[in-house]
Design an enzyme around this catalytic site. Structure first.
Site, PDB file in Angstrom:
ATOM      1  N   SER A   1      79.026 -33.534  16.657  1.00  0.00           N
ATOM      2  CA  SER A   1      79.441 -34.083  17.901  1.00  0.00           C
ATOM      3  C   SER A   1      80.802 -34.916  17.621  1.00  0.00           C
ATOM      4  O   SER A   1      81.809 -34.096  17.101  1.00  0.00           O
ATOM      5  CB  SER A   1      78.540 -35.264  18.472  1.00  0.00           C
ATOM      6  OG  SER A   1      78.805 -35.667  19.594  1.00  0.00           O
TER       7      SER A   1
ATOM      8  N   HIS B   1      79.100 -30.239  22.358  1.00  0.00           N
ATOM      9  CA  HIS B   1      78.275 -30.127  23.579  1.00  0.00           C
ATOM     10  C   HIS B   1      78.943 -29.392  24.550  1.00  0.00           C
ATOM     11  O   HIS B   1      79.031 -29.624  25.795  1.00  0.00           O
ATOM     12  CB  HIS B   1      78.224 -31.799  24.045  1.00  0.00           C
ATOM     13  CG  HIS B   1      77.874 -32.652  23.145  1.00  0.00           C
ATOM     14  ND1 HIS B   1      76.328 -32.972  22.999  1.00  0.00           N
ATOM     15  CD2 HIS B   1      78.457 -33.713  22.348  1.00  0.00           C
ATOM     16  CE1 HIS B   1      76.311 -34.113  21.907  1.00  0.00           C
ATOM     17  NE2 HIS B   1      77.533 -34.522  21.742  1.00  0.00           N
TER      18      HIS B   1
ATOM     19  N   GLU C   1      75.498 -27.384  21.806  1.00  0.00           N
ATOM     20  CA  GLU C   1      74.457 -28.381  21.382  1.00  0.00           C
ATOM     21  C   GLU C   1      73.257 -27.546  20.334  1.00  0.00           C
ATOM     22  O   GLU C   1      72.895 -26.281  20.635  1.00  0.00           O
ATOM     23  CB  GLU C   1      73.629 -28.942  22.262  1.00  0.00           C
ATOM     24  CG  GLU C   1      74.556 -30.072  23.010  1.00  0.00           C
ATOM     25  CD  GLU C   1      73.668 -31.141  23.791  1.00  0.00           C
ATOM     26  OE1 GLU C   1      72.631 -30.737  24.134  1.00  0.00           O
ATOM     27  OE2 GLU C   1      74.564 -31.791  24.575  1.00  0.00           O
TER      28      GLU C   1
END
Length: 270
Positions: A128, A170, A197
């Site tokens: 992330s 994401h 993801e």
């Protein structure tokens, strides 16, 4: 000397013994001696995040784990922090807010040491925010302005391990195609990498391989053209672009960052 591998994860990876991505990280970390470091500076709950990763890494066979506290520029300059990083076999950068990572670490002694250790072969993984920070340039924030439906994108500076890549995470799950192609259109020297993801790319020298559950998107504007950029009545901006290339890869496929082509094993796909 060969630079270290980079395991760049799109976020929300499986934290269990069957999680392919984190298992790959621990396996790769054993190529060098030393403990595995966890850097939770991007998170506002670093103790909880560190505890979670210590548990899963231990379950995957990591025997020596240490947490690197770099939650301020001052802490990123301390000798104890630098000494700890000097002994690592691998470093894992957790998720959170990539601006915190840039604000706390970029330009510090810790940043310089991480770059030096990576160039000397140390594995670095990130998920992330820890994925976005890998590039020299990164997307910090985006917001759809409701007053004119304009997508506002704020850019910033990352750690620069992969200068030519602009990494977004994401990706499919949060509908980020528009913001990445817009950012690449404004920064054509960069290749956009959108990672879903529970999916990752393992970058080794000038190639990467996809592992995990979903897709990786490559947006290449090198031969494309930003034809026009129009300001809206409320100060927004809308673009006309052409001849950008899009590649999508699933697990097991590789991409050559020099030729800018998908590979299947050692064979090029026509």
């Amino acid at each position: 000397m060969k630079t270290g591998d980079l395991l760049i994860i799109g976020g929300n990876e499986e934290k269990c013994k069957k999680g392919d991505i984190l298992a790959a990280f621990i396996k790769l970390s054993k190529k060098m001696p030393g403990p595995v470091g966890i850097l939770p500076a991007a998170s506002k709950i670093p103790e909880q995040v560190s505890s979670d990763y210590k548990k899963v890494f231990s379950s995957l066979g990591a025997e020596d784990l240490i947490v690197i506290d770099a939650s301020s520029k001052a802490k990123a300059e301390t000798q104890s922090t630098l000494d700890a990083v000097s002994e690592l076999s691998a470093l894992f950068i957790t998720g959170g807010d990539q601006k915190r990572l840039s604000d706390f670490i970029r330009g510090t002694s810790l940043h310089r040491l991480l770059t030096e250790r990576w160039r000397s072969g140390m594995l670095i993984g990130g998920t992330s925010a820890g994925a976005s920070i890998m590039g020299k340039t990164m997307i910090i924030y985006s917001e759809m302005k409701s007053n004119d439906d304009h997508l506002f994108i704020e850019m910033g500076k990352g750690f620069g391990f992969v200068d030519s890549l602009l990494i977004d995470q994401h990706f499919s799950q949060r509908g980020r195609f528009g913001r990445l192609i817009g950012a690449v259109a404004e920064n054509k020297e960069l290749m956009g990498i959108g990672i879903d993801e529970n999916t990752a790319i393992l970058v080794s020298e000038n190639k990467f391989k996809v592992i995990g559950e979903h897709q990786v998107f490559v947006i290449d504007g090198n031969s494309g053209t930003l034809v026009d950029s129009v300001k809206t009545e409320r100060g927004g901006e809308e673009m006309t672009i052409t001849d950008f290339k899009l590649h999508t890869l699933t697990s097991g496929y590789s991409f050559d960052l020099t030729s800018r082509k998908i590979l299947s094993g050692k064979e090029e796909l026509k």
